[in-house]
Design a protein around this motif. Sequence first.
Motif, PDB file in Angstrom:
ATOM      1  N   VAL A  18      28.351  11.376  -6.918  1.00  0.00           N
ATOM      2  CA  VAL A  18      27.159  12.174  -7.223  1.00  0.00           C
ATOM      3  C   VAL A  18      26.205  11.309  -8.033  1.00  0.00           C
ATOM      4  CG1 VAL A  18      26.234  14.184  -8.435  1.00  0.00           C
ATOM      5  CG2 VAL A  18      28.394  14.366  -7.190  1.00  0.00           C
ATOM      6  N   ALA A  19      24.966  11.167  -7.541  1.00  0.00           N
ATOM      7  CA  ALA A  19      23.930  10.427  -8.255  1.00  0.00           C
ATOM      8  C   ALA A  19      22.894  11.428  -8.754  1.00  0.00           C
ATOM      9  CB  ALA A  19      23.285   9.390  -7.345  1.00  0.00           C
ATOM     10  N   ALA A  20      22.586  11.387 -10.037  1.00  0.00           N
ATOM     11  CA  ALA A  20      21.687  12.381 -10.632  1.00  0.00           C
ATOM     12  C   ALA A  20      20.287  12.340 -10.028  1.00  0.00           C
ATOM     13  CB  ALA A  20      21.612  12.172 -12.144  1.00  0.00           C
ATOM     14  N   ARG A  28      34.018  12.077 -13.712  1.00  0.00           N
ATOM     15  CA  ARG A  28      34.084  10.796 -14.409  1.00  0.00           C
ATOM     16  C   ARG A  28      32.713  10.130 -14.317  1.00  0.00           C
ATOM     17  NH1 ARG A  28      39.521   9.757 -15.303  1.00  0.00           N
ATOM     18  NH2 ARG A  28      40.943  11.022 -14.034  1.00  0.00           N
ATOM     19  N   ALA A  29      32.045   9.974 -15.460  1.00  0.00           N
ATOM     20  CA  ALA A  29      30.695   9.420 -15.484  1.00  0.00           C
ATOM     21  C   ALA A  29      30.741   7.925 -15.776  1.00  0.00           C
ATOM     22  CB  ALA A  29      29.849  10.122 -16.545  1.00  0.00           C
ATOM     23  N   TYR A  30      30.034   7.162 -14.960  1.00  0.00           N
ATOM     24  CA  TYR A  30      29.977   5.706 -15.139  1.00  0.00           C
ATOM     25  C   TYR A  30      28.577   5.312 -15.586  1.00  0.00           C
ATOM     26  CZ  TYR A  30      30.078   0.716 -14.107  1.00  0.00           C
ATOM     27  OH  TYR A  30      29.991  -0.655 -14.210  1.00  0.00           O
ATOM     28  N   LEU A  31      28.492   4.654 -16.752  1.00  0.00           N
ATOM     29  CA  LEU A  31      27.226   4.200 -17.311  1.00  0.00           C
ATOM     30  C   LEU A  31      27.262   2.688 -17.454  1.00  0.00           C
ATOM     31  CD1 LEU A  31      27.905   7.164 -18.591  1.00  0.00           C
ATOM     32  CD2 LEU A  31      25.949   6.681 -20.044  1.00  0.00           C
ATOM     33  N   ARG A  32      26.213   2.033 -16.966  1.00  0.00           N
ATOM     34  CA  ARG A  32      26.179   0.567 -17.012  1.00  0.00           C
ATOM     35  C   ARG A  32      24.798   0.066 -17.394  1.00  0.00           C
ATOM     36  NH1 ARG A  32      24.173  -3.487 -14.296  1.00  0.00           N
ATOM     37  NH2 ARG A  32      23.228  -2.100 -12.749  1.00  0.00           N
ATOM     38  N   LEU A  88      23.220   7.162   0.494  1.00  0.00           N
ATOM     39  CA  LEU A  88      23.879   6.240  -0.425  1.00  0.00           C
ATOM     40  C   LEU A  88      23.827   4.819   0.113  1.00  0.00           C
ATOM     41  CD1 LEU A  88      26.988   8.335  -1.509  1.00  0.00           C
ATOM     42  CD2 LEU A  88      25.164   7.531  -3.013  1.00  0.00           C
ATOM     43  N   GLU A  89      24.059   4.666   1.415  1.00  0.00           N
ATOM     44  CA  GLU A  89      24.000   3.336   2.027  1.00  0.00           C
ATOM     45  C   GLU A  89      22.593   2.752   1.892  1.00  0.00           C
ATOM     46  OE1 GLU A  89      26.362   1.417   3.415  1.00  0.00           O
ATOM     47  OE2 GLU A  89      27.911   2.879   2.954  1.00  0.00           O
ATOM     48  N   PHE A  90      21.606   3.586   2.146  1.00  0.00           N
ATOM     49  CA  PHE A  90      20.217   3.132   2.041  1.00  0.00           C
ATOM     50  C   PHE A  90      19.896   2.712   0.615  1.00  0.00           C
ATOM     51  CE2 PHE A  90      15.818   4.161   0.895  1.00  0.00           C
ATOM     52  CZ  PHE A  90      15.128   3.324   1.773  1.00  0.00           C
ATOM     53  N   MET A  91      20.297   3.525  -0.370  1.00  0.00           N
ATOM     54  CA  MET A  91      19.980   3.221  -1.759  1.00  0.00           C
ATOM     55  C   MET A  91      20.755   2.000  -2.257  1.00  0.00           C
ATOM     56  SD  MET A  91      17.594   5.192  -2.463  1.00  0.00           S
ATOM     57  CE  MET A  91      17.440   4.678  -4.171  1.00  0.00           C
ATOM     58  N   ALA A  92      21.972   1.793  -1.771  1.00  0.00           N
ATOM     59  CA  ALA A  92      22.731   0.601  -2.144  1.00  0.00           C
ATOM     60  C   ALA A  92      22.040  -0.655  -1.618  1.00  0.00           C
ATOM     61  CB  ALA A  92      24.155   0.693  -1.606  1.00  0.00           C
ATOM     62  N   ALA A  93      21.532  -0.584  -0.382  1.00  0.00           N
ATOM     63  CA  ALA A  93      20.797  -1.717   0.191  1.00  0.00           C
ATOM     64  C   ALA A  93      19.507  -1.961  -0.585  1.00  0.00           C
ATOM     65  CB  ALA A  93      20.494  -1.454   1.660  1.00  0.00           C
ATOM     66  N   LEU A 104      32.754  11.019  -9.137  1.00  0.00           N
ATOM     67  CA  LEU A 104      32.210   9.845  -9.809  1.00  0.00           C
ATOM     68  C   LEU A 104      30.722  10.089  -9.982  1.00  0.00           C
ATOM     69  CD1 LEU A 104      31.870   6.965 -10.822  1.00  0.00           C
ATOM     70  CD2 LEU A 104      32.108   6.150  -8.472  1.00  0.00           C
ATOM     71  N   LEU A 105      30.298  10.274 -11.221  1.00  0.00           N
ATOM     72  CA  LEU A 105      28.902  10.606 -11.529  1.00  0.00           C
ATOM     73  C   LEU A 105      28.172   9.375 -12.046  1.00  0.00           C
ATOM     74  CD1 LEU A 105      26.603  12.703 -12.030  1.00  0.00           C
ATOM     75  CD2 LEU A 105      27.602  13.054 -14.307  1.00  0.00           C
ATOM     76  N   ILE A 106      26.989   9.117 -11.488  1.00  0.00           N
ATOM     77  CA  ILE A 106      26.146   8.003 -11.926  1.00  0.00           C
ATOM     78  C   ILE A 106      24.713   8.492 -12.094  1.00  0.00           C
ATOM     79  CG2 ILE A 106      27.519   6.109 -10.957  1.00  0.00           C
ATOM     80  CD1 ILE A 106      25.804   6.264  -8.453  1.00  0.00           C
ATOM     81  N   GLU A 107      23.956   7.769 -12.898  1.00  0.00           N
ATOM     82  CA  GLU A 107      22.549   8.109 -13.079  1.00  0.00           C
ATOM     83  C   GLU A 107      21.776   7.822 -11.797  1.00  0.00           C
ATOM     84  OE1 GLU A 107      18.757   6.762 -15.888  1.00  0.00           O
ATOM     85  OE2 GLU A 107      20.612   5.592 -15.875  1.00  0.00           O
ATOM     86  N   SER A 108      22.038   6.673 -11.209  1.00  0.00           N
ATOM     87  CA  SER A 108      21.402   6.264  -9.962  1.00  0.00           C
ATOM     88  C   SER A 108      22.299   5.220  -9.303  1.00  0.00           C
ATOM     89  CB  SER A 108      20.006   5.681 -10.218  1.00  0.00           C
ATOM     90  OG  SER A 108      20.078   4.571 -11.100  1.00  0.00           O
TER      91      SER A 108
END
Length: 212
Positions: free
Chosen positions: A96-98, A4-8, A128-133, A65-69
Amino acid sequence: MIIRAYLRASTSEQDANRAREQLKLFVSEHGARITTFYVENASGAVLERPELQRLLSEAQEGEILLIESVDRLSRLPMATWEKLRNQIQTVGLQLVAADMPITYAALKPSTSDPMQAWMLKAIAQMFLEFMAAFARKDYERRRHVQRQGIETARMAGLYKGRAPDLELHSKIMVLLSGKFSVRQTAALLGCSPSTVQAVKVKSRLLAPPPVE
Protein backbone atom coordinates in the motif's frame (compact mmCIF):
# COMPACT_ATOMS: atom_id res chain seq x y z
CA MET A 1 -4.64 -6.40 10.38
CA ILE A 2 -0.84 -6.29 10.59
CA ILE A 3 0.63 -3.19 8.93
CA ARG A 4 4.39 -2.85 8.61
CA ALA A 5 5.45 0.68 7.62
CA TYR A 6 8.77 1.21 5.84
CA LEU A 7 10.36 4.68 6.02
CA ARG A 8 13.55 5.52 4.16
CA ALA A 9 15.74 8.54 3.51
CA SER A 10 18.83 8.52 1.35
CA THR A 11 21.41 10.13 3.63
CA SER A 12 22.04 10.63 7.33
CA GLU A 13 21.39 14.37 6.82
CA GLN A 14 17.77 13.59 5.86
CA ASP A 15 15.06 12.64 8.34
CA ALA A 16 13.82 9.12 7.60
CA ASN A 17 11.11 9.61 10.26
CA ARG A 18 9.66 12.59 8.42
CA ALA A 19 6.61 10.68 7.13
CA ARG A 20 5.87 8.78 10.36
CA GLU A 21 3.00 10.99 11.57
CA GLN A 22 1.61 11.30 8.06
CA LEU A 23 1.41 7.52 7.70
CA LYS A 24 -0.13 7.11 11.18
CA LEU A 25 -2.85 9.60 10.24
CA PHE A 26 -3.33 7.89 6.89
CA VAL A 27 -4.02 4.45 8.36
CA SER A 28 -6.20 5.86 11.16
CA GLU A 29 -8.43 7.37 8.49
CA HIS A 30 -8.87 3.83 7.21
CA GLY A 31 -9.76 2.50 10.65
CA ALA A 32 -6.42 0.78 11.25
CA ARG A 33 -3.09 1.35 12.96
CA ILE A 34 0.54 0.66 12.13
CA THR A 35 1.92 -2.38 13.92
CA THR A 36 5.64 -1.84 13.33
CA PHE A 37 7.88 0.84 11.83
CA TYR A 38 11.08 0.02 9.93
CA VAL A 39 13.21 3.14 9.53
CA GLU A 40 16.59 3.56 7.86
CA ASN A 41 18.87 5.92 5.98
CA ALA A 42 19.96 4.09 2.87
CA SER A 43 19.93 4.47 -0.89
CA GLY A 44 16.80 3.27 -2.63
CA ALA A 45 19.03 2.21 -5.52
CA VAL A 46 20.38 -0.81 -3.61
CA LEU A 47 18.45 -3.85 -2.46
CA GLU A 48 20.56 -4.87 0.55
CA ARG A 49 19.06 -2.52 3.13
CA PRO A 50 19.07 -3.93 6.69
CA GLU A 51 15.65 -2.67 7.82
CA LEU A 52 13.94 -3.58 4.56
CA GLN A 53 15.37 -7.09 4.73
CA ARG A 54 14.35 -7.35 8.40
CA LEU A 55 10.80 -6.38 7.45
CA LEU A 56 10.69 -9.05 4.74
CA SER A 57 12.05 -11.68 7.12
CA GLU A 58 9.52 -10.88 9.86
CA ALA A 59 6.42 -10.42 7.68
CA GLN A 60 3.84 -13.11 7.02
CA GLU A 61 1.29 -13.76 4.31
CA GLY A 62 -1.65 -11.36 4.19
CA GLU A 63 0.09 -8.54 6.06
CA ILE A 64 0.53 -5.05 4.61
CA LEU A 65 3.72 -3.27 3.61
CA LEU A 66 2.95 0.44 3.89
CA ILE A 67 5.09 3.11 2.21
CA GLU A 68 4.74 6.84 1.68
CA SER A 69 5.45 6.46 -2.04
CA VAL A 70 7.03 3.88 -4.33
CA ASP A 71 10.33 5.78 -4.54
CA ARG A 72 10.76 5.29 -0.76
CA LEU A 73 10.76 1.54 -1.42
CA SER A 74 12.62 1.39 -4.71
CA ARG A 75 14.80 3.37 -7.06
CA LEU A 76 16.18 0.07 -8.29
CA PRO A 77 17.06 -0.90 -11.87
CA MET A 78 14.52 -3.22 -13.45
CA ALA A 79 16.20 -6.56 -12.75
CA THR A 80 16.75 -5.71 -9.08
CA TRP A 81 13.23 -4.29 -8.71
CA GLU A 82 11.87 -7.58 -10.06
CA LYS A 83 13.90 -9.42 -7.42
CA LEU A 84 12.44 -7.23 -4.65
CA ARG A 85 8.93 -7.55 -6.07
CA ASN A 86 9.31 -11.33 -6.10
CA GLN A 87 10.48 -11.26 -2.46
CA ILE A 88 7.39 -9.28 -1.49
CA GLN A 89 5.11 -11.63 -3.41
CA THR A 90 6.79 -14.73 -1.98
CA VAL A 91 6.21 -13.48 1.56
CA GLY A 92 2.60 -12.71 0.64
CA LEU A 93 2.70 -9.02 1.56
CA GLN A 94 0.18 -6.58 0.12
CA LEU A 95 1.77 -3.27 -0.86
CA VAL A 96 0.00 0.00 0.00
CA ALA A 97 1.43 3.37 -1.07
CA ALA A 98 -0.12 6.42 0.60
CA ASP A 99 0.12 8.42 -2.64
CA MET A 100 -1.56 5.69 -4.76
CA PRO A 101 -5.29 5.37 -3.97
CA ILE A 102 -5.55 2.33 -6.26
CA THR A 103 -3.61 0.36 -3.62
CA TYR A 104 -5.97 1.27 -0.77
CA ALA A 105 -8.19 -1.76 -1.47
CA ALA A 106 -5.82 -3.85 0.67
CA LEU A 107 -6.94 -1.82 3.70
CA LYS A 108 -10.60 -2.67 3.16
CA PRO A 109 -12.53 -5.89 3.80
CA SER A 110 -12.29 -8.28 0.86
CA THR A 111 -14.98 -7.73 -1.75
CA SER A 112 -17.57 -10.46 -2.23
CA ASP A 113 -16.89 -10.36 -5.97
CA PRO A 114 -13.66 -12.33 -6.63
CA MET A 115 -13.45 -11.04 -10.22
CA GLN A 116 -13.58 -7.43 -9.03
CA ALA A 117 -10.90 -8.14 -6.41
CA TRP A 118 -8.72 -9.75 -9.08
CA MET A 119 -9.09 -6.78 -11.42
CA LEU A 120 -8.30 -4.25 -8.67
CA LYS A 121 -5.19 -6.22 -7.72
CA ALA A 122 -4.04 -6.38 -11.36
CA ILE A 123 -4.57 -2.64 -11.87
CA ALA A 124 -2.71 -1.83 -8.64
CA GLN A 125 0.21 -4.02 -9.74
CA MET A 126 0.32 -2.27 -13.11
CA PHE A 127 0.53 1.13 -11.42
CA LEU A 128 3.23 -0.10 -9.04
CA GLU A 129 5.32 -1.29 -11.99
CA PHE A 130 4.91 2.07 -13.69
CA MET A 131 5.84 4.02 -10.55
CA ALA A 132 8.86 1.79 -9.88
CA ALA A 133 10.11 2.48 -13.42
CA PHE A 134 9.45 6.19 -12.98
CA ALA A 135 11.32 6.24 -9.63
CA ARG A 136 14.37 4.67 -11.28
CA LYS A 137 14.23 7.11 -14.20
CA ASP A 138 14.01 10.03 -11.79
CA TYR A 139 17.01 8.66 -9.85
CA GLU A 140 19.08 8.42 -13.04
CA ARG A 141 18.02 11.92 -14.10
CA ARG A 142 19.07 13.37 -10.74
CA ARG A 143 22.44 11.61 -10.94
CA HIS A 144 22.97 12.95 -14.45
CA VAL A 145 22.11 16.52 -13.43
CA GLN A 146 24.38 16.20 -10.39
CA ARG A 147 27.30 15.03 -12.53
CA GLN A 148 26.71 17.89 -14.97
CA GLY A 149 26.68 20.39 -12.11
CA ILE A 150 29.92 19.00 -10.67
CA GLU A 151 31.61 19.06 -14.05
CA THR A 152 30.49 22.65 -14.67
CA ALA A 153 31.77 23.70 -11.24
CA ARG A 154 35.04 21.84 -11.78
CA MET A 155 35.64 23.60 -15.11
CA ALA A 156 34.98 26.91 -13.39
CA GLY A 157 37.41 26.00 -10.61
CA LEU A 158 34.64 26.09 -8.02
CA TYR A 159 34.24 22.39 -7.17
CA LYS A 160 36.25 21.26 -4.20
CA GLY A 161 34.55 17.91 -3.63
CA ARG A 162 32.69 16.74 -0.56
CA ALA A 163 33.98 18.14 2.71
CA PRO A 164 35.75 15.45 4.75
CA ASP A 165 34.14 14.19 7.93
CA LEU A 166 36.87 15.32 10.29
CA GLU A 167 35.28 13.72 13.36
CA LEU A 168 35.06 10.35 11.62
CA HIS A 169 38.63 10.69 10.35
CA SER A 170 39.86 11.37 13.88
CA LYS A 171 38.10 8.26 15.20
CA ILE A 172 39.60 6.20 12.40
CA MET A 173 43.10 7.40 13.25
CA VAL A 174 42.59 6.57 16.93
CA LEU A 175 41.52 3.00 16.14
CA LEU A 176 44.25 2.46 13.56
CA SER A 177 46.86 3.68 16.02
CA GLY A 178 45.42 1.17 18.48
CA LYS A 179 46.38 -1.62 16.07
CA PHE A 180 42.87 -2.29 14.81
CA SER A 181 42.79 -3.51 11.21
CA VAL A 182 41.10 -1.59 8.40
CA ARG A 183 38.11 -3.95 8.41
CA GLN A 184 37.81 -3.94 12.19
CA THR A 185 37.92 -0.14 12.23
CA ALA A 186 35.26 0.07 9.51
CA ALA A 187 32.98 -2.35 11.38
CA LEU A 188 33.35 -0.48 14.68
CA LEU A 189 32.62 2.92 13.14
CA GLY A 190 29.96 1.81 10.66
CA CYS A 191 31.81 3.10 7.62
CA SER A 192 33.27 1.40 4.56
CA PRO A 193 36.74 -0.21 4.53
CA SER A 194 37.60 2.00 1.54
CA THR A 195 37.00 5.11 3.69
CA VAL A 196 39.30 3.77 6.40
CA GLN A 197 41.96 2.85 3.84
CA ALA A 198 41.77 6.33 2.27
CA VAL A 199 42.30 7.98 5.68
CA LYS A 200 45.17 5.59 6.41
CA VAL A 201 46.91 6.42 3.13
CA LYS A 202 46.33 10.16 3.56
CA SER A 203 47.77 10.09 7.08
CA ARG A 204 50.92 8.44 5.79
CA LEU A 205 51.32 11.08 3.08
CA LEU A 206 50.88 13.89 5.58
CA ALA A 207 53.14 12.37 8.23
CA PRO A 208 56.37 14.35 8.81
CA PRO A 209 59.56 12.65 7.60
CA PRO A 210 61.59 10.84 10.29
CA VAL A 211 64.30 12.84 11.96
CA GLU A 212 67.77 11.58 10.98
